[in-house]
Motif scaffolding. Structure first.
Motif, short mmCIF file in Angstrom:
data_model
loop_
_atom_site.label_atom_id
_atom_site.label_comp_id
_atom_site.label_asym_id
_atom_site.label_seq_id
_atom_site.Cartn_x
_atom_site.Cartn_y
_atom_site.Cartn_z
N UNK A 24 0.83 -1.22 0.00
CA UNK A 24 0.00 0.00 0.00
C UNK A 24 0.86 1.26 0.00
N UNK A 25 1.82 1.34 0.92
CA UNK A 25 2.69 2.52 0.99
C UNK A 25 3.58 2.64 -0.24
N UNK A 26 4.10 1.52 -0.70
CA UNK A 26 4.98 1.49 -1.86
C UNK A 26 4.24 1.97 -3.10
N UNK A 27 3.03 1.46 -3.30
CA UNK A 27 2.23 1.84 -4.47
C UNK A 27 1.85 3.32 -4.41
N UNK A 28 1.51 3.82 -3.24
CA UNK A 28 1.16 5.24 -3.12
C UNK A 28 2.36 6.12 -3.48
N UNK A 29 3.55 5.76 -3.03
CA UNK A 29 4.75 6.53 -3.35
C UNK A 29 5.01 6.49 -4.86
N UNK A 31 3.00 6.16 -7.25
CA UNK A 31 1.94 6.82 -8.02
C UNK A 31 2.03 8.34 -7.94
N UNK A 32 2.94 8.86 -7.13
CA UNK A 32 3.08 10.30 -6.93
C UNK A 32 3.90 10.89 -8.07
N UNK A 33 3.32 11.80 -8.88
CA UNK A 33 4.05 12.36 -10.02
C UNK A 33 5.31 13.12 -9.62
N UNK A 34 5.33 13.75 -8.47
CA UNK A 34 6.54 14.47 -8.05
C UNK A 34 7.65 13.51 -7.66
N UNK A 43 3.68 4.73 -11.51
CA UNK A 43 3.36 3.31 -11.58
C UNK A 43 1.96 3.05 -11.02
N UNK A 44 1.24 2.17 -11.68
CA UNK A 44 -0.04 1.71 -11.16
C UNK A 44 0.21 0.78 -9.97
N UNK A 45 -0.85 0.47 -9.25
CA UNK A 45 -0.72 -0.47 -8.13
C UNK A 45 -0.19 -1.82 -8.65
N UNK A 104 7.56 12.38 -0.58
CA UNK A 104 7.85 13.83 -0.55
C UNK A 104 8.03 14.36 0.86
N UNK A 105 7.25 13.90 1.82
CA UNK A 105 7.36 14.45 3.17
C UNK A 105 8.73 14.19 3.79
N UNK A 106 9.50 13.25 3.23
CA UNK A 106 10.82 12.92 3.77
C UNK A 106 11.95 13.68 3.07
N UNK A 107 11.64 14.44 2.04
CA UNK A 107 12.68 15.17 1.30
C UNK A 107 13.29 16.28 2.16
N UNK A 108 14.55 16.58 1.89
CA UNK A 108 15.22 17.74 2.48
C UNK A 108 15.58 17.60 3.94
N UNK A 109 15.60 16.38 4.47
CA UNK A 109 15.92 16.17 5.88
C UNK A 109 17.21 15.40 6.09
N UNK A 110 17.94 15.12 5.00
CA UNK A 110 19.18 14.36 5.10
C UNK A 110 18.98 12.86 5.28
#
Length: 183
Positions: A24-29, A31-34, A43-45, A104-110
């Motif tokens: 679930x988490x992998x597929x959501x990530x 599927x995110x265009x950014x 990627x589709x599920x 995306x929420x994990x970007x920019x934190x090293x």
């Protein structure tokens, strides 16, 4: 090479073997265009499920693969980092590649360099690898910065056109970074 499973840890992360429970988490990530900006498409599920199966099979075959990353603070899935056998046709293959992808929420934190350093240590110390490579589309500056932060080096003569991308594709030209086992 021995088969290795289990967990690596960093100051802020647990690196665990992927399982079907990550879908679930992998597929959501995926599927995110950014998140997928520097890949040919989201990627589709079903595509994510197939990739997850390949990641798990890679570990069974080679004894290493991508690790699912979870924050120690709340166990949230943030992405992956790990090692893959790169065997497409290129001047530097076959090789072992380090790669990553983050929500995306994990970007920019090293967190990218933190996880990647743990994987490099695993590759060199546990697996006994002599060299690890990384590559990305030339325009993917975020990943290039991670490569540089973890001590990888680029020789522009190594850069290449990815054979799985069509001529004229904006992502075709790739940079190659390398790091050798510390002496």
């Amino acid at each position: 090479m021995s088969k290795t499973t289990g967990i690596l840890e960093t100051e802020r992360l647990h690196l665990v073997d992927f399982t079907a429970a990550h879908l679930d988490d992998f597929a959501a990530m995926n599927a995110d265009p950014q998140v997928m900006e520097f890949f040919p498409a989201t990627q589709s599920r079903a595509q994510s499920a197939a990739l997850l199966d390949r990641i798990i099979a890679h570990r069974a075959t080679h004894g290493y693969s991508l690790f699912a990353l979870h924050l120690k603070s709340d166990n949230r899935f943030i992405g992956f980092t790990g090692l893959l056998h790169a065997d497409f046709e290129a001047h530097f293959t076959p090789a072992v590649e380090i790669g990553w992808r983050f929500q995306r929420f994990a970007w920019g934190q090293g967190l990218g360099p933190e996880a990647a350093r743990a994987c490099l240590g695993f590759g060199f110390e546990t697996l006994g690898l002599e060299e690890i490579v990384s590559f990305t589309a030339r325009i993917n500056l975020r990943s290039v910065r991670v490569m540089q932060k973890i001590g990888m080096q680029n020789d522009p003569a190594d850069d290449f056109d990815h054979p799985n991308l069509a001529a004229g594709d904006r992502l075709r030209r790739h940079v190659l970074y390398r790091v050798r086992r510390p002496k």
